[in-house]
Design an enzyme around this catalytic site. Structure first.
Site, PDB file in Angstrom:
ATOM      1  N   GLN A 167     -40.577  59.481   1.991  1.00  0.00           N
ATOM      2  CA  GLN A 167     -40.693  60.159   3.284  1.00  0.00           C
ATOM      3  C   GLN A 167     -41.294  61.556   3.203  1.00  0.00           C
ATOM      4  O   GLN A 167     -42.032  61.969   4.084  1.00  0.00           O
ATOM      5  CB  GLN A 167     -39.309  60.234   3.939  1.00  0.00           C
ATOM      6  CG  GLN A 167     -39.332  60.736   5.367  1.00  0.00           C
ATOM      7  CD  GLN A 167     -38.083  60.331   6.107  1.00  0.00           C
ATOM      8  OE1 GLN A 167     -37.970  59.213   6.579  1.00  0.00           O
ATOM      9  NE2 GLN A 167     -37.131  61.218   6.199  1.00  0.00           N
ATOM     10  N   GLU A 209     -42.963  66.758  10.853  1.00  0.00           N
ATOM     11  CA  GLU A 209     -42.537  68.029  10.266  1.00  0.00           C
ATOM     12  C   GLU A 209     -43.712  68.889   9.810  1.00  0.00           C
ATOM     13  O   GLU A 209     -43.547  69.845   9.068  1.00  0.00           O
ATOM     14  CB  GLU A 209     -41.562  67.757   9.126  1.00  0.00           C
ATOM     15  CG  GLU A 209     -40.330  67.027   9.645  1.00  0.00           C
ATOM     16  CD  GLU A 209     -39.307  66.703   8.574  1.00  0.00           C
ATOM     17  OE1 GLU A 209     -39.563  66.989   7.395  1.00  0.00           O
ATOM     18  OE2 GLU A 209     -38.247  66.164   8.933  1.00  0.00           O
ATOM     19  N   ASP A 246     -38.183  63.629  -0.902  1.00  0.00           N
ATOM     20  CA  ASP A 246     -37.120  63.024  -0.093  1.00  0.00           C
ATOM     21  C   ASP A 246     -37.509  61.567   0.071  1.00  0.00           C
ATOM     22  O   ASP A 246     -38.432  61.240   0.813  1.00  0.00           O
ATOM     23  CB  ASP A 246     -36.983  63.707   1.272  1.00  0.00           C
ATOM     24  CG  ASP A 246     -35.966  62.995   2.182  1.00  0.00           C
ATOM     25  OD1 ASP A 246     -35.267  62.078   1.690  1.00  0.00           O
ATOM     26  OD2 ASP A 246     -35.873  63.350   3.369  1.00  0.00           O
ATOM     27  N   GLU A 289     -34.183  63.884  -3.116  1.00  0.00           N
ATOM     28  CA  GLU A 289     -33.187  63.700  -2.056  1.00  0.00           C
ATOM     29  C   GLU A 289     -33.096  62.228  -1.673  1.00  0.00           C
ATOM     30  O   GLU A 289     -34.112  61.539  -1.604  1.00  0.00           O
ATOM     31  CB  GLU A 289     -33.608  64.537  -0.846  1.00  0.00           C
ATOM     32  CG  GLU A 289     -32.716  64.408   0.369  1.00  0.00           C
ATOM     33  CD  GLU A 289     -33.305  65.124   1.573  1.00  0.00           C
ATOM     34  OE1 GLU A 289     -33.026  64.678   2.702  1.00  0.00           O
ATOM     35  OE2 GLU A 289     -34.056  66.110   1.389  1.00  0.00           O
ATOM     36  N   ASP A 316     -28.185  63.453   1.344  1.00  0.00           N
ATOM     37  CA  ASP A 316     -28.362  63.726   2.774  1.00  0.00           C
ATOM     38  C   ASP A 316     -27.653  62.635   3.568  1.00  0.00           C
ATOM     39  O   ASP A 316     -26.505  62.798   3.987  1.00  0.00           O
ATOM     40  CB  ASP A 316     -29.852  63.797   3.107  1.00  0.00           C
ATOM     41  CG  ASP A 316     -30.119  63.872   4.615  1.00  0.00           C
ATOM     42  OD1 ASP A 316     -29.193  64.220   5.368  1.00  0.00           O
ATOM     43  OD2 ASP A 316     -31.252  63.582   5.044  1.00  0.00           O
ATOM     44  N   LYS A 341     -27.019  69.660   7.345  1.00  0.00           N
ATOM     45  CA  LYS A 341     -27.608  69.573   8.680  1.00  0.00           C
ATOM     46  C   LYS A 341     -26.492  69.749   9.702  1.00  0.00           C
ATOM     47  O   LYS A 341     -25.573  68.940   9.760  1.00  0.00           O
ATOM     48  CB  LYS A 341     -28.280  68.215   8.882  1.00  0.00           C
ATOM     49  CG  LYS A 341     -29.514  67.987   8.013  1.00  0.00           C
ATOM     50  CD  LYS A 341     -30.024  66.566   8.157  1.00  0.00           C
ATOM     51  CE  LYS A 341     -31.339  66.355   7.422  1.00  0.00           C
ATOM     52  NZ  LYS A 341     -31.726  64.924   7.389  1.00  0.00           N
ATOM     53  N   ARG A 370     -34.136  69.161  11.258  1.00  0.00           N
ATOM     54  CA  ARG A 370     -34.288  67.733  11.534  1.00  0.00           C
ATOM     55  C   ARG A 370     -35.735  67.495  11.963  1.00  0.00           C
ATOM     56  O   ARG A 370     -36.448  68.433  12.296  1.00  0.00           O
ATOM     57  CB  ARG A 370     -33.346  67.276  12.668  1.00  0.00           C
ATOM     58  CG  ARG A 370     -31.871  67.407  12.428  1.00  0.00           C
ATOM     59  CD  ARG A 370     -31.341  66.764  11.159  1.00  0.00           C
ATOM     60  NE  ARG A 370     -31.533  65.335  11.005  1.00  0.00           N
ATOM     61  CZ  ARG A 370     -30.553  64.424  11.073  1.00  0.00           C
ATOM     62  NH1 ARG A 370     -29.307  64.799  11.324  1.00  0.00           N
ATOM     63  NH2 ARG A 370     -30.805  63.146  10.861  1.00  0.00           N
ATOM     64  N   SER A 371     -36.139  66.227  11.991  1.00  0.00           N
ATOM     65  CA  SER A 371     -37.528  65.950  12.380  1.00  0.00           C
ATOM     66  C   SER A 371     -37.773  66.277  13.854  1.00  0.00           C
ATOM     67  O   SER A 371     -38.876  66.647  14.245  1.00  0.00           O
ATOM     68  CB  SER A 371     -37.905  64.507  12.075  1.00  0.00           C
ATOM     69  OG  SER A 371     -36.967  63.624  12.624  1.00  0.00           O
ATOM     70  N   LYS A 392     -34.953  73.752   3.752  1.00  0.00           N
ATOM     71  CA  LYS A 392     -35.955  72.717   3.990  1.00  0.00           C
ATOM     72  C   LYS A 392     -36.258  72.728   5.479  1.00  0.00           C
ATOM     73  O   LYS A 392     -35.427  72.325   6.286  1.00  0.00           O
ATOM     74  CB  LYS A 392     -35.370  71.379   3.541  1.00  0.00           C
ATOM     75  CG  LYS A 392     -36.268  70.196   3.735  1.00  0.00           C
ATOM     76  CD  LYS A 392     -35.531  68.953   3.270  1.00  0.00           C
ATOM     77  CE  LYS A 392     -36.192  67.730   3.847  1.00  0.00           C
ATOM     78  NZ  LYS A 392     -35.501  66.497   3.503  1.00  0.00           N
TER      79      LYS A 392
END
Length: 431
Positions: A167, A209, A246, A289, A316, A341, A370-371, A392
């Protein structure tokens, strides 16, 4: 006393064009705070519930008017007259009012927006920056550091429309002396990568992102592209800059196997860990991740065993910022780092508890966006306030990502030497 005199909720838009929740908390004396809840694309199944309306005739069912009504109704009623500086009490009031394990009655998005807005209002009341107030809430007043950014410059998986399975491919400017310098290094590599992709006739469209999302033949190709970009920008890979992945492996975990459709390969749990290890031997990857599915604890044990002494293994979807799950991981020697998060757990107090637990166990901490983001930059203050060490928050593109970097620049300017940038030593296994 920082007496709460009003709480307001509203529906706003996030960076993907979906509704999200914003809250305001107003205090006596004209002080107030405002905050918005982010939203994820690849989500852990045990995350606190993001309450959506489900009305398909409105925003494709993604409206948040129910969550907003919960803020303007029961949450407002419960918090009126309360002290905004008593963060733990406010958060517990909302948690008790909800009464469910995963906040599915009021919505984690509603509770979180109010929780963060209250913290901002309290900081305004105390006449201090948000990071200073959060440090006090954390029991670490006056202790700050600037985080090493994990910059997501190449996207695949759920964050992009391409055939790359992993990702996120990220760079970490570990050789920089300050955050400002680290940001410049990342930006120069980002622009260098754009040129490299253009020269190869590849797409320079960006994912959620802000990272590029070209169609590449394999995940190794993505790493090779970044290597060229780093070198063309004038930096040494492994020295000035390390790499981070990730995998978001839960997204391609099917029937007990890891199906990398872009690669045309299917791996067992141990086989996928071995594949990742081989990548770390070919490239200076310092952090991975979600290298396995959130439920594959046996696989995680093997991955930690073969890589945990040298590579930062970040949970995560595995831990979802939840102290109960994190404790199980610590007790079983699973992973060695946690991604934090806010909206996975749904309140500032619970977020701080997860950070403290991780640090006390010797796990590193990575504060994350977050996205689906907004212009809210609270995570920048959180990273500095807790001396998390890493953040991040996307690429050097899209204002919803850059807002966090700009806030970190302001904070570094304010704090100077009181907030050192420690670089490589912040990453597990790299000290």
């Amino acid at each position: 006393m920082a007496k709460i005199i009003n709480v307001i909720g509203r529906e706003i838009m996030d960076s993907r064009g979906n509704p999200t929740v914003e809250a305001e908390v107003h205090l006596e004396g004209g002080f107030n705070g405002m905050a918005a809840a982010p939203s994820g694309a690849s989500t852990g199944s045990r995350e606190a519930l993001e309450l959506r309306d489900g009305d398909k005739a409105r925003y494709l069912g993604k409206g948040v008017l129910t969550a907003v009504a919960n803020i303007n109704g029961p949450i407002r009623d419960a918090l009126m007259g309360k002290d905004a500086t008593a963060q733990a009490e406010l958060d517990q009031l909302m948690i008790d009012l909800d009464g469910t394990e995963n906040k599915d009655k009021l919505g984690a998005n509603a509770i979180l927006a109010v929780s963060l807005a209250a913290a901002k209002a309290a900081a305004a009341f105390k006449g201090m920056p948000l990071y200073a107030h959060i440090a006090e809430l954390n029991g670490t007043p006056g202790q700050f550091s600037m985080p090493v950014p994990m910059m997501n410059i190449l996207n695949g998986g759920e964050h992009a429309d391409n055939n790359v399975d992993i990702q996120e491919f990220m760079v970490q400017p570990v050789g920089a002396k300050t955050f400002r310098e680290a940001l410049r290094v990342g930006a120069e590599i980002f622009h260098s990568l754009k040129k490299v992709l253009q020269e190869k006739g590849l797409s320079t469209s960006v994912g959620d992102e802000g990272g590029f999302a070209p169609n590449l033949a394999s995940n190794a190709d993505a790493l090779a592209m970044i290597k060229v970009a780093v070198e063309k920008a004038g930096y040494k890979l492994g020295e000035d800059v390390t790499l981070a992945l990730d995998c978001a492996a839960s997204e391609f975990y099917k029937d007990g196997q890891y199906d990398l459709t872009g690669e045309g390969k299917v791996f067992s749990a141990n086989g996928f860990s071995d594949f990742l290890k081989s990548l770390t031997e070919e490239y200076p990857i310092a952090s991975i991740e979600d290298g396995l599915d959130e439920s594959d604890w046996e696989g995680w044990a093997y991955q930690t065993q073969i890589m945990g002494d040298k590579i930062q293994l970040v949970g995560d979807d595995l831990f979802v910022t939840n102290t109960k799950i994190l404790k199980r991981g610590i007790d079983n020697n699973i992973a060695n780092s946690i991604l934090i998060k806010f909206n996975q757990i749904g309140s500032l107090t619970e977020t701080l508890a997860a950070i403290r637990m991780a640090k006390e166990a010797g796990y590193t901490v990575v504060i994350s966006h977050r996205s689906g983001e907004t212009e809210d930059a609270t995570i920048a203050d959180l990273a500095v306030a807790t001396s998390a060490g890493q953040i991040k928050t996307g690429s050097l593109c899209r204002s919803d990502r850059v807002a966090k970097y700009n806030q970190l620049l302001r904070i570094e300017e304010q704090l100077g030497e009181k907030a050192p940038y420690r670089g490589r030593s912040e990453i597990k296994g790299q000290a």
